[in-house]
Motif scaffolding. Structure first.
Motif, PDB file in Angstrom:
ATOM      1  N   THR A 190      -4.752   1.633   5.099  1.00  0.00           N
ATOM      2  CA  THR A 190      -4.270   1.096   6.373  1.00  0.00           C
ATOM      3  C   THR A 190      -5.432   0.647   7.258  1.00  0.00           C
ATOM      4  OG1 THR A 190      -4.218   3.336   7.308  1.00  0.00           O
ATOM      5  CG2 THR A 190      -2.180   2.488   6.317  1.00  0.00           C
TER       6      THR A 190
ATOM      7  N   LEU B  38       0.045   3.942  -2.917  1.00  0.00           N
ATOM      8  CA  LEU B  38      -0.951   4.886  -2.409  1.00  0.00           C
ATOM      9  C   LEU B  38      -0.280   5.951  -1.552  1.00  0.00           C
ATOM     10  CD1 LEU B  38      -3.760   2.362  -1.329  1.00  0.00           C
ATOM     11  CD2 LEU B  38      -3.710   3.768  -3.400  1.00  0.00           C
ATOM     12  N   SER B  39      -0.965   7.077  -1.411  1.00  0.00           N
ATOM     13  CA  SER B  39      -0.457   8.176  -0.590  1.00  0.00           C
ATOM     14  C   SER B  39      -1.630   9.018  -0.115  1.00  0.00           C
ATOM     15  CB  SER B  39       0.546   9.035  -1.383  1.00  0.00           C
ATOM     16  OG  SER B  39      -0.089   9.615  -2.517  1.00  0.00           O
TER      17      SER B  39
ATOM     18  N   ALA C  75       0.832  -1.206   0.000  1.00  0.00           N
ATOM     19  CA  ALA C  75       0.000   0.000   0.000  1.00  0.00           C
ATOM     20  C   ALA C  75       0.865   1.254   0.000  1.00  0.00           C
ATOM     21  CB  ALA C  75      -0.928  -0.010   1.205  1.00  0.00           C
ATOM     22  N   GLY C  76       1.961   1.244   0.755  1.00  0.00           N
ATOM     23  CA  GLY C  76       2.841   2.403   0.788  1.00  0.00           C
ATOM     24  C   GLY C  76       3.527   2.670  -0.533  1.00  0.00           C
TER      25      GLY C  76
ATOM     26  N   TRP D  13      -4.012   6.313   1.328  1.00  0.00           N
ATOM     27  CA  TRP D  13      -3.157   5.448   2.129  1.00  0.00           C
ATOM     28  C   TRP D  13      -3.753   5.247   3.524  1.00  0.00           C
ATOM     29  CZ3 TRP D  13      -0.309   5.965   6.655  1.00  0.00           C
ATOM     30  CH2 TRP D  13       0.601   4.928   6.909  1.00  0.00           C
TER      31      TRP D  13
END
Length: 510
Positions: free
Chosen positions: A173, A164-165, A160-161, A169
Motif C-alpha cells: 500500500t 498479499l497480506s 494487492a489485497g 500488504w
C-alpha cells in the motif's frame, strides 16, 4: 481674501459600480454552463423567479447581414431593437414592474419557415430534447452513459489485497501510494524501507509482486524498466533486447549503427526490435487516468444557410427564466410589515434586472459572434489558411461597444461550426506582413502552411527552418527564421535534425 466657512454647489459625473452593474459585467464573462449554475443559485434565493418549459425557450438567432442598430434603454424594456451591452451597463431601472413573461425572441426575430422557428441549430442536433427521439425532455444525458472510471490506485490496491497480506500488504500500500498517474514509482526504495522500518529486501520483494500487476509495466522506476517488464510479459526479453533497453538514449539519437554493434544484430533484427518497442506502452498507468475528461459544450452555433450564415445561442444549456407575477400579486396583497414589503420589492427588482441582463447578454453575444463571422468569413468558407488577423478593438469599433465588453463576451465561450469547435479567442490572432506588400495574414494561417509543408516533406530531404522561410516567402509571407522556429515549436514539431532521425527510425521499423 477672507478665510471662512461657506457652502458650494458643484456638479460632476462619475461611474458608480452598483450591484446591478457588477452583476451585468459578471454575466458577460460567464459561459453558458456557468450561467446555468448561476441561475440555479438565484432560483434558490429569489422566490419570484422560475424557469419556463421547453415550449417557452426559443433560440436567439441572427443572420449574417450584421446586427441592427441599438436602441435606447428606457428602464422598462429594450425597445424594438437590441441595445448594446455598454448601454445596459450605463443605465437601467430594474425596479420597474414590466411584464417579463413575453417571448422576446418571437417578437424580435421574424420566422418565416419551420426551420427558423423549430429547435434551431442545437435543436436539430438533438440537444434540446425536442428533436431527439428516445430521450427525456432534457435530451440525452451523456454523463450518465459514462461509468465512473476506476483509478489506477484503486485498481492496484484491489490486486494487492488479493495476493498479499500482513506486513507485505502494508508495504504494498505504501509503494502504491508512491506510484504516479503514468504508472512509475517516484520514490527511493531505501527511503521507504527506513521509513517503514523493514529490510530493503522485503521492499524489493513486494515491488517484484507489484511488477506482475495489471497494467504490465506498472511500478517501474524508469522507462527502460517499464519496457523491460512488458518485453518479459511478451516473452521477448532476450540479451539483445536487454542491451537495446540499456541504450535507449542512443536510440533516441538515431545512432542505429552503434546500436547494432552493441546488440550484435543485423538490420532486419534491429528493425524488428524497434517495431516491438513501438508496440509497448511507455505510460501504462494513463489508460486508467485520474480525472474524467469533461467535454466542451459550445455556447454558439454557426451554420451556413444558402448565401448567409446563421448564428445561434445554444439554448439547450440556458433555462428560460421568468418572473412569477401571480405569486408576487398574491404576496403583495396580504398583510405585511414594512420589512416584508421592502424585501418583496427588492426581490422583484432583482428578478426584473436579472431577466433583462440575461436577455441582453444573449443579444450582445450574438452581436459579437455575427461580427466575428463577418470578419472571418474566409475561415468558415475555406479553412484556417484564410484566417485574417483580427483584434478586439476592430470588432469593438464595428459594433459600437467598448473593447473590454468584447473581451468579456469572448472569454470562456466556444463556437461550433462545420469545421469544428473553436474558442472565440481563437479568431483573434496577430498579423504577419505580406512579402509583396499586400494585406497582412494571420499567424494561425502561417502555422497552417508550416504544418502542411512539414507534413509533405521528402523523408530524404528534410526541410530546415531556412528552407521553410524561403518557401513561405514564395507563398507571400514575410517571416523571420526565429518566428518559424517559434511557431514550429509551439505546434510540437521537432527540428530538422529530430525529424530526420524520426524518419530514419520509421523507415527501419517499416
Amino acid at each position: 481674501m477672507a478665510l471662512g466657512p461657506r457652502l458650494d454647489l458643484r456638479q460632476s459625473q462619475s461611474l458608480v459600480m452598483t450591484p446591478q452593474l457588477q452583476q451585468a459585467i459578471k454575466l458577460l464573462a460567464l459561459s453558458n454552463l456557468e450561467i446555468e449554475a448561476y441561475i440555479a443559485e438565484e432560483l434558490e434565493k429569489n422566490p419570484l423567479l422560475e424557469t419556463g418549459g421547453d415550449e417557452d425557450r426559443g433560440p436567439v438567432e441572427a443572420p449574417d447581414e450584421g446586427p441592427g442598430e441599438g436602441g435606447d434603454f428606457d428602464g422598462d424594456d429594450f425597445g424594438d431593437e437590441p441595445v448594446t451591452a455598454d448601454r445596459l451597463l450605463e443605465t437601467g431601472d430594474a425596479s420597474a414592474d414590466a411584464p417579463l413573461d413575453v417571448d422576446y425572441d418571437a417578437e424580435t426575430f421574424h420566422h418565416d419557415s419551420m426551420i427558423d422557428s423549430g429547435g434551431g441549430l442545437d435543436g436539430g442536433l438533438g440537444l434540446t430534447g425536442s428533436a431527439g427521439a428516445g430521450f427525456g425532455e432534457d435530451g440525452p444525458d451523456f454523463d450518465a452513459m459514462v461509468s465512473a472510471g476506476l483509478s489506477l490506485h484503486d485498481h492496484l490496491l484491489a490486486q494487492a489485497g488479493a495476493v498479499l497480506s500482513g506486513g507485505d500488504w502494508l508495504i504494498a500500500t505504501h509503494l502504491i501510494d508512491q506510484i504516479d498517474e503514468a504508472g512509475y514509482l517516484a520514490a527511493n526504495l531505501l527511503d521507504i524501507a527506513q521509513r517503514l522500518g523493514v529490510p530493503l529486501a522485503a521492499v524489493e520483494r513486494v515491488l517484484c509482486v507489484i511488477h506482475g500487476f495489471d497494467p504490465t509495466g506498472v511500478g517501474a522506476r524508469g522507462l527502460a524498466e517499464c519496457l523491460a517488464l512488458q518485453a518479459k510479459e511478451a516473452d521477448r526479453y532476450d540479451p539483445c533486447m536487454a542491451r537495446l533497453l540499456d541504450n535507449l538514449d542512443l536510440l533516441g539519437q538515431g545512432k542505429l549503427a552503434q546500436l547494432k554493434r552493441i546488440c550484435g544484430v543485423d538490420d532486419e533484427d534491429m528493425a524488428d526490435m524497434i517495431r516491438e518497442l513501438r508496440d509497448y506502452d511507455p505510460k501504462p498507468g494513463l489508460k486508467f487516468g485520474g480525472e474524467r475528461i469533461q467535454a466542451v459544450t459550445p455556447d454558439i452555433f454557426v451554420a451556413q444557410r444558402g448565401t448567409t450564415w446563421a448564428i445561434e445561442i445554444n439554448s439547450a444549456t440556458l433555462p428560460r427564466l421568468l418572473v412569477n407575477r401571480s405569486y408576487y400579486v398574491e404576496l403583495s396583497g396580504g398583510k405585511q410589515d414594512k420589512a416584508s414589503k421592502a424585501w418583496l420589492s427588492e426581490c422583484l427588482a432583482s428578478a426584473n434586472w436579472l431577466v433583462k441582463a440575461l436577455d441582453q447578454r444573449q443579444r450582445t453575444i450574438i452581436k459579437v459572434a455575427t461580427e466575428l463571422v463577418k470578419q472571418q468569413q474566409g475561415f468558415f468558407t475555406h479553412g484556417v489558411s484564410h484566417l485574417k488577423p483580427l483584434t478586439l478593438k476592430t470588432v469593438a469599433d464595428e459594433i459600437g461597444m467598448h473593447e473590454s465588453t468584447v473581451s468579456r463576451v469572448t472569454s470562456n465561450k466556444y463556437l461550433s461550426c462545420a469545421r469544428g469547435l473553436y474558442e472565440l479567442k481563437y479568431f483573434f490572432t496577430s498579423a504577419i506582413q505580406s512579402a509583396d506588400g499586400g494585406d497582412a495574414v494571420s499567424a494561425e494561417a502561417v502555422k497552417s502552411h508550416i504544418r502542411a509543408l512539414i507534413a509533405t516533406e521528402d523523408p530524404r530531404k528534410i526541410l530546415s527552418d531556412d528552407t521553410l522561410v524561403d518557401l513561405l516567402r514564395d507563398k507571400g509571407f514575410d517571416i523571420a527564421r526565429r518566428t518559424v522556429a517559434k511557431y514550429r515549436e509551439a505546434m510540437g514539431i521537432g527540428s530538422s535534425v529530430q525529424r530526420r532521425r524520426q524518419k530514419a527510425l520509421q523507415g527501419k521499423a517499416a
